[in-house]
Design a protein around this motif. Structure first.
Motif, PDB file in Angstrom:
ATOM      1  N   ALA A  74       1.736   1.079 -10.151  1.00 44.05           N
ATOM      2  CA  ALA A  74       0.999   1.660  -9.022  1.00 44.05           C
ATOM      3  C   ALA A  74      -0.459   1.806  -9.444  1.00 44.05           C
ATOM      4  CB  ALA A  74       1.584   3.008  -8.632  1.00 44.05           C
ATOM      5  N   MET A  75      -1.361   1.174  -8.702  1.00 40.16           N
ATOM      6  CA  MET A  75      -2.774   1.187  -9.061  1.00 40.16           C
ATOM      7  C   MET A  75      -3.550   2.115  -8.141  1.00 40.16           C
ATOM      8  SD  MET A  75      -5.419  -2.025  -9.491  1.00 40.16           S
ATOM      9  CE  MET A  75      -4.633  -2.518 -11.038  1.00 40.16           C
ATOM     10  N   ILE A  76      -4.182   3.126  -8.732  1.00 46.52           N
ATOM     11  CA  ILE A  76      -4.937   4.091  -7.950  1.00 46.52           C
ATOM     12  C   ILE A  76      -6.245   3.469  -7.444  1.00 46.52           C
ATOM     13  CG2 ILE A  76      -3.939   6.032  -9.194  1.00 46.52           C
ATOM     14  CD1 ILE A  76      -6.599   6.245 -10.734  1.00 46.52           C
ATOM     15  N   LYS A  77      -6.866   4.128  -6.486  1.00 48.60           N
ATOM     16  CA  LYS A  77      -8.068   3.591  -5.834  1.00 48.60           C
ATOM     17  C   LYS A  77      -9.191   3.353  -6.843  1.00 48.60           C
ATOM     18  CE  LYS A  77     -11.007   4.346  -1.783  1.00 48.60           C
ATOM     19  NZ  LYS A  77     -12.300   4.057  -2.435  1.00 48.60           N
ATOM     20  N   HIS A  78      -9.399   4.274  -7.758  1.00 46.17           N
ATOM     21  CA  HIS A  78     -10.482   4.129  -8.740  1.00 46.17           C
ATOM     22  C   HIS A  78     -10.325   2.832  -9.524  1.00 46.17           C
ATOM     23  CE1 HIS A  78     -13.361   5.086 -11.912  1.00 46.17           C
ATOM     24  NE2 HIS A  78     -12.422   4.732 -12.782  1.00 46.17           N
ATOM     25  N   THR A  79      -9.109   2.558  -9.999  1.00 47.32           N
ATOM     26  CA  THR A  79      -8.862   1.346 -10.784  1.00 47.32           C
ATOM     27  C   THR A  79      -9.013   0.102  -9.924  1.00 47.32           C
ATOM     28  OG1 THR A  79      -7.312   2.618 -12.147  1.00 47.32           O
ATOM     29  CG2 THR A  79      -7.248   0.224 -12.356  1.00 47.32           C
ATOM     30  N   GLN A  80      -8.610   0.183  -8.667  1.00 48.81           N
ATOM     31  CA  GLN A  80      -8.733  -0.964  -7.758  1.00 48.81           C
ATOM     32  C   GLN A  80     -10.174  -1.461  -7.677  1.00 48.81           C
ATOM     33  OE1 GLN A  80      -7.078  -0.007  -3.865  1.00 48.81           O
ATOM     34  NE2 GLN A  80      -5.486   1.210  -4.830  1.00 48.81           N
ATOM     35  N   GLU A  81     -11.117  -0.534  -7.796  1.00 48.42           N
ATOM     36  CA  GLU A  81     -12.532  -0.882  -7.666  1.00 48.42           C
ATOM     37  C   GLU A  81     -13.125  -1.440  -8.955  1.00 48.42           C
ATOM     38  OE1 GLU A  81     -14.052   2.869  -6.491  1.00 48.42           O
ATOM     39  OE2 GLU A  81     -13.327   2.728  -4.409  1.00 48.42           O
ATOM     40  N   LYS A  82     -12.360  -1.371 -10.067  1.00 50.54           N
ATOM     41  CA  LYS A  82     -12.895  -1.739 -11.375  1.00 50.54           C
ATOM     42  C   LYS A  82     -12.295  -3.009 -11.969  1.00 50.54           C
ATOM     43  CE  LYS A  82     -15.354   2.081 -11.576  1.00 50.54           C
ATOM     44  NZ  LYS A  82     -16.833   2.055 -11.546  1.00 50.54           N
ATOM     45  N   VAL A  83     -11.223  -3.537 -11.364  1.00 51.77           N
ATOM     46  CA  VAL A  83     -10.506  -4.670 -11.961  1.00 51.77           C
ATOM     47  C   VAL A  83     -10.247  -5.759 -10.927  1.00 51.77           C
ATOM     48  CG1 VAL A  83      -9.415  -3.133 -13.655  1.00 51.77           C
ATOM     49  CG2 VAL A  83      -8.206  -3.676 -11.541  1.00 51.77           C
ATOM     50  N   VAL A  84      -9.768  -6.918 -11.387  1.00 48.43           N
ATOM     51  CA  VAL A  84      -9.620  -8.079 -10.506  1.00 48.43           C
ATOM     52  C   VAL A  84      -8.280  -8.129  -9.774  1.00 48.43           C
ATOM     53  CG1 VAL A  84     -11.192  -9.461 -11.911  1.00 48.43           C
ATOM     54  CG2 VAL A  84      -8.731  -9.568 -12.366  1.00 48.43           C
ATOM     55  N   LEU A  85      -7.276  -7.384 -10.237  1.00 50.28           N
ATOM     56  CA  LEU A  85      -5.938  -7.507  -9.659  1.00 50.28           C
ATOM     57  C   LEU A  85      -5.886  -7.343  -8.139  1.00 50.28           C
ATOM     58  CD1 LEU A  85      -2.942  -8.003 -10.096  1.00 50.28           C
ATOM     59  CD2 LEU A  85      -2.674  -5.572 -10.664  1.00 50.28           C
ATOM     60  N   PRO A  86      -6.583  -6.364  -7.542  1.00 52.05           N
ATOM     61  CA  PRO A  86      -6.499  -6.203  -6.084  1.00 52.05           C
ATOM     62  C   PRO A  86      -6.982  -7.416  -5.290  1.00 52.05           C
ATOM     63  CG  PRO A  86      -7.332  -4.205  -7.084  1.00 52.05           C
ATOM     64  CD  PRO A  86      -7.326  -5.247  -8.161  1.00 52.05           C
ATOM     65  N   SER A  87      -7.744  -8.295  -5.911  1.00 49.38           N
ATOM     66  CA  SER A  87      -8.234  -9.486  -5.205  1.00 49.38           C
ATOM     67  C   SER A  87      -7.224 -10.620  -5.239  1.00 49.38           C
ATOM     68  CB  SER A  87      -9.548  -9.968  -5.834  1.00 49.38           C
ATOM     69  OG  SER A  87      -9.330 -10.445  -7.156  1.00 49.38           O
ATOM     70  N   LYS A  88      -6.105 -10.429  -5.953  1.00 47.66           N
ATOM     71  CA  LYS A  88      -5.109 -11.490  -6.085  1.00 47.66           C
ATOM     72  C   LYS A  88      -4.021 -11.345  -5.035  1.00 47.66           C
ATOM     73  CE  LYS A  88      -5.956 -12.580 -10.892  1.00 47.66           C
ATOM     74  NZ  LYS A  88      -5.367 -12.984 -12.192  1.00 47.66           N
ATOM     75  N   PRO A 104       0.836  -1.205   0.000  1.00 46.27           N
ATOM     76  CA  PRO A 104       0.000   0.000   0.000  1.00 46.27           C
ATOM     77  C   PRO A 104       0.871   1.255   0.000  1.00 46.27           C
ATOM     78  CG  PRO A 104      -0.694  -1.552   1.696  1.00 46.27           C
ATOM     79  CD  PRO A 104       0.632  -2.023   1.201  1.00 46.27           C
ATOM     80  N   GLU A 105       0.452   2.247  -0.749  1.00 45.23           N
ATOM     81  CA  GLU A 105       1.148   3.540  -0.788  1.00 45.23           C
ATOM     82  C   GLU A 105       0.084   4.622  -0.885  1.00 45.23           C
ATOM     83  OE1 GLU A 105       3.569   5.133  -4.271  1.00 45.23           O
ATOM     84  OE2 GLU A 105       5.135   4.448  -2.891  1.00 45.23           O
ATOM     85  N   ALA A 106      -0.217   5.271   0.255  1.00 49.02           N
ATOM     86  CA  ALA A 106      -1.362   6.189   0.339  1.00 49.02           C
ATOM     87  C   ALA A 106      -2.608   5.398  -0.054  1.00 49.02           C
ATOM     88  CB  ALA A 106      -1.139   7.412  -0.526  1.00 49.02           C
ATOM     89  N   ASN A 107      -3.390   5.889  -1.032  1.00 52.97           N
ATOM     90  CA  ASN A 107      -4.580   5.137  -1.433  1.00 52.97           C
ATOM     91  C   ASN A 107      -4.323   4.258  -2.662  1.00 52.97           C
ATOM     92  OD1 ASN A 107      -4.406   7.065  -3.407  1.00 52.97           O
ATOM     93  ND2 ASN A 107      -6.545   7.713  -3.294  1.00 52.97           N
ATOM     94  N   SER A 108      -3.059   4.121  -3.036  1.00 48.08           N
ATOM     95  CA  SER A 108      -2.686   3.257  -4.153  1.00 48.08           C
ATOM     96  C   SER A 108      -2.111   1.939  -3.632  1.00 48.08           C
ATOM     97  CB  SER A 108      -1.641   3.947  -5.045  1.00 48.08           C
ATOM     98  OG  SER A 108      -2.154   5.123  -5.629  1.00 48.08           O
TER      99      SER A 108
END
Length: 235
Positions: A167-181, A120-124
Motif C-alpha cells: 500500500a503506497m501512501i500519497k507522499h510516496t506516490q509523489e516521490k517515485v515512479v511506480l504510480p506512473s506504471k 485506490p484505497e482512500a489516498n493510498s
C-alpha cells in the motif's frame, strides 16, 4: 549500500546498446538527466541506484550521469524496457550522515515482478505483484520489507498463488515512479537480504550436523529411527 528511500526521479536521455564485439560486452550504456540534485558531491566510480540497480558512474555533468549495464544485469532487471524519456528512481549510496529511513538495500536485483493490480484505497494505492522468478517467493513475508524499483516498501498481504501487495501512501506516490506504471508493467525486485542470510546459515548448520556422526542432530535422528524400529518389531 542503499536505504530504499528515493531521492529523486531522473529521466533516461540516452540508451545505447553494444554488440558482443564492443568493450561494453553486449551490455548497454545509459545516460540519466534531471539529476542535478544528487550530483553535487558526485565522483567517477560512485554508486547510484537507478530503479534499484546499483550502477557505477562512468561520466557526469552538472545535470546528468552515465552508467554501463552488463548483460547479466539486463537479464535480471527491467532495463530492456527503458527508452529515451523513461522515468527512473535515483538514490545515492549511503554516507555517514544519512539517516536509515528504509531498510538495508544492496542494489542487487533478484528479478522482476509484473504489476497485477492497482486499486485506490482512500489516498493510498494498493498494488499487487507476481514474481517472474518463482524461487524468490519464499522470501516474501507479510509485514516484511521489499525493494520495488529501488523503493523500500512493506508487504501487506500475500495470496496463495504468490501474488503479494503493498500500500503506497500519497507522499510516496509523489516521490517515485511506480504510480506512473500500468497493470502488466514490470518492476525490479530485491527481496530482503535478511531472509537469504538466515536460510544460508540454517542450511550450512544442517549440513554440518548431518556430516558429523556425533552431532546432536545425528544422534536425535538415530534415536527416532531406533524408536520407530522397536515399535515395528514389537508389532
Amino acid at each position: 549500500m542503499f536505504t530504499g528511500i528515493v531521492e529523486l526521479i531522473g529521466t533516461v536521455s540516452d540508451y545505447q546498446e553494444y554488440d558482443a564485439t564492443h568493450s561494453g560486452g553486449g551490455g548497454v550504456s545509459v545516460t540519466v538527466t534531471n539529476a542535478s540534485e544528487i550530483l553535487g558531491d558526485c565522483h567517477i566510480g560512485d554508486s547510484i541506484a537507478v530503479n534499484g540497480i546499483c550502477l557505477t558512474v562512468t561520466e557526469y555533468s552538472d545535470d546528468s550521469f552515465k552508467v554501463g549495464i552488463s548483460p547479466e544485469t539486463i537479464r535480471r532487471t527491467n532495463v530492456s524496457s527503458w527508452e529515451t524519456g523513461t522515468k527512473v528512481n535515483l538514490e545515492r549510496a549511503v554516507g555517514q550522515d544519512v539517516r536509515f529511513g528504509g531498510h538495508y538495500v544492496q542494489g542487487h536485483i533478484d528479478g522482476v515482478a509484473r504489476i497485477t493490480s492497482r486499486v485506490p484505497e482512500a489516498n493510498s494505492i494498493v498494488f499487487g505483484f507476481k514474481l517472474r522468478e518463482k524461487e524468490f517467493e519464499k522470501y516474501i513475508v507479510e509485514k516484511g520489507f521489499i525493494c520495488i524499483d529501488g523503493t523500500s516498501l512493506t508487504i501487506t498481504k500475500i495470496d496463495d498463488d504468490g501474488v503479494f501487495y503493498i500500500a503506497m501512501i500519497k507522499h510516496t506516490q509523489e516521490k517515485v515512479v511506480l504510480p506512473s506504471k500500468a497493470i502488466g508493467d514490470e518492476v525490479n525486485i530485491e527481496v530482503d537480504l535478511t531472509g537469504k542470510v538466515i536460510e544460508k546459515q540454517v542450511v550450512l548448520q544442517l549440513q554440518d550436523q548431518i556430516e558429523n556422526e556425533q552431532s546432536p542432530l545425528t544422534k536425535l535422528v538415530e534415536k527416532l529411527v531406533d524408536q520407530k524400529l522397536q515399535k515395528l518389531i514389537g508389532k
